[in-house]
Design an enzyme around this catalytic site. Structure first.
Site, PDB file in Angstrom:
ATOM      1  N   LYS A  57     104.513  69.768  38.207  1.00 22.71           N
ATOM      2  CA  LYS A  57     103.225  69.266  38.695  1.00 22.71           C
ATOM      3  C   LYS A  57     103.227  69.324  40.215  1.00 22.71           C
ATOM      4  CE  LYS A  57      99.883  65.557  38.537  1.00 22.71           C
ATOM      5  NZ  LYS A  57      99.520  65.822  39.960  1.00 22.71           N
ATOM      6  N   ASP A  59     101.934  68.845  44.018  1.00 26.37           N
ATOM      7  CA  ASP A  59     101.191  67.832  44.770  1.00 26.37           C
ATOM      8  C   ASP A  59     100.319  68.531  45.798  1.00 26.37           C
ATOM      9  OD1 ASP A  59     100.288  65.466  45.754  1.00 26.37           O
ATOM     10  OD2 ASP A  59     102.113  64.919  46.795  1.00 26.37           O
ATOM     11  N   GLU A 202     105.832  65.984  41.851  1.00 29.78           N
ATOM     12  CA  GLU A 202     105.339  64.697  41.362  1.00 29.78           C
ATOM     13  C   GLU A 202     105.795  64.399  39.943  1.00 29.78           C
ATOM     14  OE1 GLU A 202     101.192  63.145  42.872  1.00 29.78           O
ATOM     15  OE2 GLU A 202     100.997  65.139  42.028  1.00 29.78           O
TER      16      GLU A 202
END
Length: 341
Positions: A57, A59, A202
């Site tokens: 994921k 950021d 993240e």
């Protein structure tokens, strides 16, 4: 891998049934497609993981990349704003897609000196439209475009399963100084989780291998799992809430103790219940202070300073390059660490 026959070739226009959320575009050559959204939740259970793909994921800022195939690109943010001029270093991607009208999904990020995504650095690029300034920032803080989906390639791909869309995307062999197509892993969520945390991400995005692309829909077939840290903060002030929260704390000014004194690291308001706000108001009302208890500047308007006696536990997703907390969520007061007497 080639998408399954019978659903239309991605190399030839398919005019049978364009989704409503991929309506006719004022820009010839591709439809307007809104980004598909993920739900927040834990990693899929271990016995379910063979049905899922796992990605880091990032950021950054979501961006839909559109090209009519003439060598140009148009970048649209999740809010629907045109960011083409904001990130001029991504323009050459259009040449790699020349002759192939396409719509791709990705994330714009800025990497720090250690190669980790830093949202604080990206914020210095966001919203800048002056050509001279964007050109200078492109040299000082170049962005990277992480591409992770393909929804249109001469025809709609939204009804193809995720793993087939990714196979077509990989087949385009897109790569450049400012864009890439990172790999994903199938069925190994914990491995992806550990790798994501080592890389400073993240958390992890889990996507069902058979999932269609649902423009504008927040779907359980895409799941984001965030890494959260817990942190004890000292409350040094508060700002009043609005509307029904008038007279109550809307947020508190958070600090962490250092040898030089209490350092302001940001404000926290999300996650508080009405009961906790009323309780805080009673505590804060008996420890007012006529000056800031922080040794560094505080950029909150209308702060009511208080003696730094109250300690609270919060969760965060990390820290910005400026030393501020990212995505803080209130958890609880720490009465075992709080001194009001």
């Amino acid at each position: 891998m080639t998408p399954t026959a019978g659903r239309g070739s991605p190399d030839e226009p398919d005019h049978r049934d364009t989704p409503e959320s991929a309506a006719a575009s004022p820009y010839a050559g591709y439809p307007v497609i809104q980004p598909m959204l993920a739900t927040l939740g834990p990693l899929p259970a271990e016995h379910e993981q063979p049905d899922w793909a796992f990605e880091a994921k990032w950021d950054g800022a979501r961006c839909i990349v559109n090209t009519p195939g003439d060598g140009t690109v148009r970048l649209i943010t999740r809010a629907g704003n045109d960011a083409t001029g904001t990130y001029p270093e991504l323009g050459p991607l259009g040449e790699q897609l020349r002759g192939r009208p396409a719509v791709l999904d990705g994330e714009v990020v800025v990497l720090d000196a250690d190669g980790r995504p830093d949202f604080g650095l990206l914020q210095r690029r966001m919203g800048v439209v002056n050509p001279r300034r964007t050109a200078r920032l492109a040299m000082e803080l170049p962005v990277q475009l992480v591409l992770f989906d393909l929804m249109y390639l001469g025809g709609s791909l939204v009804d193809f399963p995720y793993h087939e869309r990714r196979a077509v995307l990989s087949g385009l062999r897109l790569g450049g100084p400012n864009w890439s197509v990172p790999a994903y892993v199938e069925g190994r969520g914990e491995q992806a989780w550990e790798a994501a945390l080592r890389g400073g991400h993240e958390g992890v995005m889990a996507k069902r291998l058979t999932s269609r692309y649902l423009p504008g829909v927040r779907s359980p077939d895409w799941r984001k799992t965030k890494h959260l840290e817990t942190l004890d903060i000292v409350i040094g002030g508060w700002t009043e809430g609005r509307g029904v929260l008038a007279g109550l704390p809307g947020s508190v000014a958070a600090g962490v103790p250092e040898p030089a004194g209490l350092r302001y690291v940001g404000s926290v308001g999300s996650g508080m219940s009405d009961r906790e706000r009323r309780e805080l108001a009673r505590y804060l009302g008996v420890i007012p202070l006529d000056r800031s208890p922080f040794h560094n500047p505080v950029d909150l308007p209308g702060v009511h300073w208080v003696e730094p006696r109250l300690v609270a536990e919060i969760s965060i997703t990390g820290w910005t390059s400026a030393g501020r907390i990212r995505h803080p969520i209130w958890y609880r007061l720490r009465p075992d660490l709080t001194r009001l007497g």
